[in-house]
Design an enzyme around this catalytic site. Structure first.
Site, PDB file in Angstrom:
ATOM      1  N   VAL A  88      35.416  40.487  37.976  1.00 31.59           N
ATOM      2  CA  VAL A  88      36.713  40.486  38.631  1.00 31.59           C
ATOM      3  C   VAL A  88      37.199  39.045  38.701  1.00 31.59           C
ATOM      4  O   VAL A  88      36.424  38.107  38.539  1.00 31.59           O
ATOM      5  CB  VAL A  88      36.634  41.096  40.051  1.00 31.59           C
ATOM      6  CG1 VAL A  88      36.272  42.568  39.971  1.00 31.59           C
ATOM      7  CG2 VAL A  88      35.646  40.342  40.911  1.00 31.59           C
ATOM      8  N   SER A  89      38.484  38.877  38.967  1.00 32.58           N
ATOM      9  CA  SER A  89      39.044  37.529  39.047  1.00 32.58           C
ATOM     10  C   SER A  89      38.889  36.919  40.427  1.00 32.58           C
ATOM     11  O   SER A  89      38.879  35.717  40.589  1.00 32.58           O
ATOM     12  CB  SER A  89      40.522  37.543  38.667  1.00 32.58           C
ATOM     13  OG  SER A  89      40.649  37.897  37.315  1.00 32.58           O
ATOM     14  N   THR A  90      38.812  37.758  41.446  1.00 31.39           N
ATOM     15  CA  THR A  90      38.692  37.249  42.811  1.00 31.39           C
ATOM     16  C   THR A  90      37.542  37.950  43.509  1.00 31.39           C
ATOM     17  O   THR A  90      37.070  38.996  43.069  1.00 31.39           O
ATOM     18  CB  THR A  90      39.982  37.501  43.619  1.00 31.39           C
ATOM     19  OG1 THR A  90      40.189  38.909  43.694  1.00 31.39           O
ATOM     20  CG2 THR A  90      41.178  36.850  42.966  1.00 31.39           C
ATOM     21  N   GLN A  95      39.956  43.784  43.907  1.00 33.89           N
ATOM     22  CA  GLN A  95      39.708  44.208  42.533  1.00 33.89           C
ATOM     23  C   GLN A  95      38.290  44.755  42.422  1.00 33.89           C
ATOM     24  O   GLN A  95      37.421  44.424  43.205  1.00 33.89           O
ATOM     25  CB  GLN A  95      39.853  43.025  41.582  1.00 33.89           C
ATOM     26  CG  GLN A  95      41.232  42.426  41.560  1.00 33.89           C
ATOM     27  CD  GLN A  95      41.287  41.233  40.609  1.00 33.89           C
ATOM     28  OE1 GLN A  95      40.281  40.749  40.139  1.00 33.89           O
ATOM     29  NE2 GLN A  95      42.489  40.767  40.340  1.00 33.89           N
TER      30      GLN A  95
END
Length: 174
Positions: free
Chosen positions: A9-11, A16
């Protein structure tokens, strides 16, 4: 053949998840007839990806034949990181598959794509460097002092040549 499937995930704020990526990765692995282990990165910052570090150490140790990701941007956060790490994997005889981009870097066509990507990444780095130099020159011409403020770290001369390569190697050894 046993493969590492990697999703991230990006964060790390919980908004997410890797559900969509894992579904695609598992379907792809089953179609290829691979045995696989799934690695899901839940903590993903610019400098911290413990799951990826663990997976890379197992790849280096020869536990896997290669790695598969849904998209290249899910594997690396910068083109430099991507190129250095993929090149290391390829040099070790490991495969790298990016499903959405339909890239298999173990084939002749995939190697061509990789070299094209490398050329664009180098071009992008050069453009960023040029813009940075232009910005610094503009700031200097306006009488501004550029650079990090002097402090305790400035007492000792720093080694700067080869920084990007040293950083990438350090990350690969984590």
């Amino acid at each position: 053949m046993k493969f590492a499937l990697y999703a991230r995930v990006s964060t790390a704020d919980g908004r997410q998840n890797t559900e969509n990526q894992t579904r695609v990765l598992i379907d792809y692995a089953k179609k290829q007839g691979w045995e696989y282990d799934l690695y899901e990165e839940q903590e993903s910052t610019r400098k911290t990806r413990p799951t990826k570090a663990k997976m890379l150490s197992l790849l280096r140790a020869g536990k896997y034949s290669g790695i598969a990701v849904v998209k290249l941007d899910r594997y690396a956060r910068s083109s430099t990181e991507l190129l250095l790490e993929v090149q290391e994997l390829l040099d070790r005889g490991l495969e790298f598959h990016s499903i959405n981009e339909n890239l298999d870097f173990s084939t002749a066509t995939g190697k061509l794509h990789f070299h094209i990507l490398s050329a664009f990444a180098e071009f992008e780095r050069d453009l960023i460097r040029q813009r940075t130099i232009e910005g610094l020159n503009r700031a200097r011409s306006q009488g501004k002092k550029v650079g990090r403020p002097a402090g305790a770290k400035d007492k000792k001369k720093r080694k700067t040549d080869g920084y990007v390569l040293r950083e990438a190697r350090r990350k690969l050894q984590l």
